[in-house]
Design a protein around this motif. Structure first.
Motif, PDB file in Angstrom:
ATOM      1  N   GLY A  72     -12.077   8.120  -6.903  1.00 32.56           N
ATOM      2  CA  GLY A  72     -11.003   7.541  -6.121  1.00 32.56           C
ATOM      3  C   GLY A  72     -10.058   8.632  -5.664  1.00 32.56           C
ATOM      4  O   GLY A  72     -10.329   9.823  -5.822  1.00 32.56           O
ATOM      5  N   GLN A  73      -8.950   8.225  -5.114  1.00 40.11           N
ATOM      6  CA  GLN A  73      -7.964   9.190  -4.630  1.00 40.11           C
ATOM      7  C   GLN A  73      -7.286   9.916  -5.797  1.00 40.11           C
ATOM      8  O   GLN A  73      -7.107  11.124  -5.757  1.00 40.11           O
ATOM      9  N   TRP A  74      -6.905   9.178  -6.833  1.00 43.35           N
ATOM     10  CA  TRP A  74      -6.169   9.776  -7.949  1.00 43.35           C
ATOM     11  C   TRP A  74      -7.045   9.969  -9.169  1.00 43.35           C
ATOM     12  O   TRP A  74      -6.957  10.988  -9.842  1.00 43.35           O
ATOM     13  N   ASP A 129      -6.844   3.663  -8.821  1.00 45.05           N
ATOM     14  CA  ASP A 129      -5.940   4.398  -7.925  1.00 45.05           C
ATOM     15  C   ASP A 129      -4.518   3.857  -7.965  1.00 45.05           C
ATOM     16  O   ASP A 129      -3.561   4.619  -7.869  1.00 45.05           O
TER      17      ASP A 129
END
Length: 155
Positions: free
Chosen positions: A32-34, A118
């Motif tokens: 994911g993004q984070w 995220d």
């Protein structure tokens, strides 16, 4: 009804690399993004597909505040919920009937896992590892390194 072979085939069609980890079990890594790499363990049971994803290792501090946050998120969850394992690691878990598992539902479950991770990862880390995050911010300032995008400086 999806079996282990169907699960492997479907996950591979999503450009994931399922790894067998025993009878009727396999693991994939979601990104994911984070939460950049989140291991997800799938268990194909007689009637259910169970999944567990490691969101964060056992928290160092502010347990009550972090767990309250996670439990409040559980109330609005669909198929993915927060849990703790025996070591205190924060998990995302779920269980769905095998009879309803198809490509569309699996895609939805994976999407919900990534979205939940995220949306919550930085909050849980910032709360459960507050002292570590503060030390990192201080180090970044003293070294002239820019902010960690997950934990920008307060001002």
């Amino acid at each position: 009804m999806m079996d282990l072979d169907g699960l492997v085939e479907t996950l591979a069609s999503f450009d994931l690399e399922p790894e067998p980890v025993g009878d009727d079990r396999l693991m994939v890594a979601l990104s994911g993004q984070w939460r950049r790499s989140m291991p997800v363990l799938f268990d194909v049971e007689e009637r259910h597909l169970r999944f567990r994803a490691l969101l964060a290792s056992a928290l160092d501090e502010n347990h009550e505040q972090a767990y309250r946050y996670a439990l409040q998120r559980n109330e609005r969850a669909h198929d993915v919920r927060f849990a703790l394992d025996g070591d205190g690691n924060v998990l995302l878990v779920g269980r769905v009937p095998l009879a309803v598992v198809d490509e569309a539902l699996l895609d939805e479950l994976l999407g919900e896992l990534v979205q939940t991770a995220d949306e919550t990862f930085n909050q849980l880390l910032g709360t459960g590892f507050e002292e570590y995050v503060e030390r990192e911010k201080q180090w970044r300032r003293s070294a002239g390194v820019g902010d960690n995008p997950a934990f920008p400086s307060d001002g």
